[in-house]
Every structure is written in structure tokens, then in C-alpha cells.
Scaffold this motif. Structure first.
Motif, PDB file in Angstrom:
ATOM      1  N   ALA A 177      -4.873  -1.024  -8.096  1.00 13.28           N
ATOM      2  CA  ALA A 177      -5.204  -0.463  -7.094  1.00 13.28           C
ATOM      3  C   ALA A 177      -6.699  -1.203  -6.740  1.00 13.28           C
ATOM      4  CB  ALA A 177      -5.513   0.875  -6.885  1.00 13.28           C
ATOM      5  N   THR A 227      -3.970   3.464  -1.651  1.00 13.03           N
ATOM      6  CA  THR A 227      -4.879   2.270  -1.906  1.00 13.03           C
ATOM      7  C   THR A 227      -3.815   1.052  -1.565  1.00 13.03           C
ATOM      8  OG1 THR A 227      -4.185   2.565  -4.021  1.00 13.03           O
ATOM      9  CG2 THR A 227      -6.563   3.220  -3.025  1.00 13.03           C
ATOM     10  N   TYR A 228      -4.420  -0.130  -1.504  1.00 13.97           N
ATOM     11  CA  TYR A 228      -3.745  -1.406  -1.508  1.00 13.97           C
ATOM     12  C   TYR A 228      -3.623  -1.748  -3.071  1.00 13.97           C
ATOM     13  CZ  TYR A 228      -3.707  -2.692   3.428  1.00 13.97           C
ATOM     14  OH  TYR A 228      -3.441  -2.457   4.775  1.00 13.97           O
ATOM     15  N   GLY A 253       0.852  -1.130   0.107  1.00 13.95           N
ATOM     16  CA  GLY A 253       0.064   0.109   0.020  1.00 13.95           C
ATOM     17  C   GLY A 253       0.813   1.290   0.110  1.00 13.95           C
ATOM     18  N   SER A 301      -8.998   1.377  -0.956  1.00 15.45           N
ATOM     19  CA  SER A 301      -8.340   2.408  -0.096  1.00 15.45           C
ATOM     20  C   SER A 301      -7.987   1.842   1.393  1.00 15.45           C
ATOM     21  CB  SER A 301      -9.434   3.625  -0.100  1.00 15.45           C
ATOM     22  OG  SER A 301      -9.520   4.069  -1.401  1.00 15.45           O
ATOM     23  N   TYR A 302      -7.126   2.162   1.875  1.00 18.94           N
ATOM     24  CA  TYR A 302      -6.943   1.731   3.103  1.00 18.94           C
ATOM     25  C   TYR A 302      -6.149   2.805   4.190  1.00 18.94           C
ATOM     26  CZ  TYR A 302      -1.552   2.059   2.594  1.00 18.94           C
ATOM     27  OH  TYR A 302      -0.224   2.767   2.292  1.00 18.94           O
TER      28      TYR A 302
END
Length: 345
Positions: free
Chosen positions: A111, A230-231, A93, A114-115
Motif C-alpha cells: 500500500a 489505499t492504492y 484500490g 490512502s485514497y
């Protein structure tokens, strides 16, 4: 995640040195490895003293039979996604601008959720000492701003702040950006070695507790609540492990929602239990200051504007060529079972 000083492992050092050398290989399928296999294990890097959304999802049982395989810690989002792109870990991420920049170099990543982000509780502030003469954006010309890394979230917000307050590109370039290890940023400011310190999370709250500093602006002041990072996984990994990816993304989204809906003290207690149980020789002090992951969208779903704003910024800076990244192919909500209708990138 906000970046703190960590103890890293030899594995993390190895990942950092390897960099992007294996990107091309990671994007190429093979005759024997192109089929669906749906691995039950995801390799990843953590952040010392923190519980990432992925780790929280595992703790809550939201990843079902998918297990996380910790290979070490990192303090760099760009390093994390480079390691994911080269296949040394399965997901990583970073700040969305770093993801756009990586994609501009033909890294085969996408992506998926979201993280982290910024809101009223979780934000990065730009602080000066109480007696500093710096009070307006124009006062920053010729001054030094200390941040954890260049070309990422902190520098982007500084550029936006300067531009929105009328500084020309030439004037903005006279604001010196200095890389300072996060754990040293506050003291570097107090010693007068930098004029502005970018502080977030525990580092921000500890500095405010000590006193003698004041906020010039924050990313939340500039943009309101927004998802910032994001991841990512490689396209090859997604193609080979679609159900694993679906379980992972949906589980992380559920964990993000749980963290918003649950009383803060309960979230912190659960995180503290996780850190103590995993026995990585790390402190739980930072968790006392946890407020939010800052992800604004339910389920952590991605909005293309969260990537396009940084694509525009990088293009303006000359860091990437215009049109070098097809944003619609860079992200997807397809695997997010908690994000409503599927959206294929």
C-alpha cells in the motif's frame, strides 16, 4: 470509493474471472525484467460516473509525464486489488481490510497512499425505514443487513458497532449479512426484503431526499474521520519503476489536498468536465452529490493503525492467522513526496 452500479467492459469481466491465478508469477522477477525501467503508463480500472483521486491527479497535471491507461470499470475493491496483484493492471484500490486479507495469502503487494475514507461529508450510513422497530444494536439480532460485499468495509463496521454495544460474538453472528447490488439497496430496504441498508454517497443522499428512512449509525459515528482504503502496487512493479511510483503517489496526494482546499462547486465542475470529456457513456448525476474523498491525512499518507485495526478484526473472525501479515512490510510512505519525512515499510 463508494460503490455504485456501473456498466463494465469485457476487459473488467476478464479481470474478475482471472482472479488470483497469476499472483505467484507477479511476485517473481526474471533475469530480463528485474531492472529499473520507469514506465510512463499506468494501467487501471475506473468507477463509472466517478473521478477517482488518480484521475483527478491526471486532470490537474500532477502526474507530470505519467499517463493513466484505463482498461475498464469495476464495482469491487477486492477485485481491483486482485487484478493489481496478478499484474493485469498496475495499481488498484480497496478497503484496507481487503488489502490485509490479500497480503495474508502471500500476494506481493504494498500500500502506497490512502485514497478514500470517511468524514462528516463522506461516510457510509446504516439506514432503516422510519417505522422500523430496529432502534438499538440488540434489535438487529435475527435481522438482515444489506451491503455491497461481505468481508469488507461495511461488514467490518457492523461488527465493530455490535461489539462496542455489548453483543457477544455468538449474538453478532445472528445478524444476517446480505449482499445486495448497490443500485438496488434502497428499494430492497423499502420493500422489506432487508431490515437495514448500507448506503453512501449518491445512494445515501437520494434516499434521504426521498424520505422515510432514518440512520441507525454510520462509520463516521463509530470512528470519526479516518482513511479507509489505499492504492496498492506489486513489490515488483515498485522495484522496477520507483520514479514512476514516486510521481504517481505524490501526484495523487496533491490531488487529495487540492480537493480539500478547493470550493466544492469548483471540484464538482472539474470532475464533471472530466467525465464528459472521456466519453465512456456514463452519467454525471452522481457527481452532484460528491462531498469529499474522506481521506483524513494530508497528502494521503498512511498510518499503520489504519491497517492494524483490520488485521485485528480479521484475526478475531478467523479469516487470517495471527502473525500471517507483517504490517510494516505491507505499507510505505517512502514515495509520497507530499507526506513529509519518508517512511519505509
Amino acid at each position: 470509493m463508494k460503490e455504485f452500479h456501473v456498466h463494465t467492459t469485457s476487459r473488467r469481466t476478464f479481470l474478475a474471472f482471472t482472479g488470483l491465478s497469476a499472483l505467484a508469477a507477479a511476485g517473481c522477477g526474471t533475469a530480463s525484467g528485474s531492472g529499473v525501467r520507469n514506465t510512463g503508463k499506468l494501467r487501471y480500472q475506473g468507477w463509472a460516473g466517478q473521478v477517482t483521486p488518480a484521475e483527478l491527479a491526471a486532470e490537474l497535471g500532477y502526474l507530470e509525464d505519467v499517463k493513466l491507461d484505463w482498461v475498464g470499470n469495476t464495482i469491487s475493491g477486492p477485485q481491483d486489488i486482485q487484478s493489481a496483484a496478478s499484474g493485469q493492471i498496475d495499481f488498484g484500490g480497496a478497503f484496507n481490510g481487503a488489502i490485509v486479507k490479500l497480503a495474508s495469502r502471500d500476494a506481493p503487494v504494498r500500500a502506497v497512499i490512502s485514497y478514500y475514507g470517511s468524514d462528516e461529508a463522506a461516510y457510509s450510513g446504516y439506514y432503516v425505514t422510519e417505522d422500523s422497530p430496529v432502534r438499538t444494536p440488540r434489535d438487529l439480532i435475527g435481522r438482515k443487513v444489506g451491503m455491497n460485499t461481505l468481508g469488507a468495509h461495511s461488514e467490518a463496521m457492523l461488527d465493530i458497532y455490535l461489539r462496542e454495544h455489548g453483543l457477544s460474538r455468538a449474538e453478532a453472528q445472528k445478524v444476517e449479512r446480505i449482499v445486495v447490488p448497490p443500485v438496488n439497496t434502497e428499494q430492497t430496504l423499502r420493500r422489506g426484503q432487508i431490515d437495514v441498508a448500507v448506503l453512501g454517497g449518491i445512494l445515501r443522499d437520494k434516499a434521504l431526499e426521498t424520505g422515510g428512512v432514518r440512520k441507525l449509525f454510520s462509520d463516521f459515528d463509530l470512528r470519526g474521520a479516518f482513511s479507509a482504503g489505499t492504492y496498492v502496487l506489486t513489490e515488483r512493479f515498485i522495484r522496477q519503476n520507483p520514479e514512476t511510483v514516486r510521481t504517481f503517489v505524490t501526484g495523487v496526494g496533491r490531488a487529495l489536498d487540492w480537493s480539500r482546499a478547493t470550493p466544492r462547486d469548483e471540484v464538482v465542475a472539474r470532475m464533471t468536465e472530466v467525465v464528459r470529456r472521456r466519453k465512456r457513456n456514463e452519467s454525471t448525476d452522481a457527481l452532484r452529490y460528491w462531498r469529499s474523498y474522506g481521506v483524513s491525512a494530508p497528502g494521503g499518507r498512511i498510518d499503520e493503525r489504519e491497517l492494524s485495526v483490520w488485521s485485528d478484526w480479521l484475526t478475531e473472525r478467523g479469516d487470517i492467522e495471527r502473525g500471517s501479515v507483517d504490517l510494516k512490510k505491507l505499507w510505505t510512505n517512502e514515495f509520497n513526496g507530499g507526506a513529509g519525512a519518508a517512511r519505509k515499510g
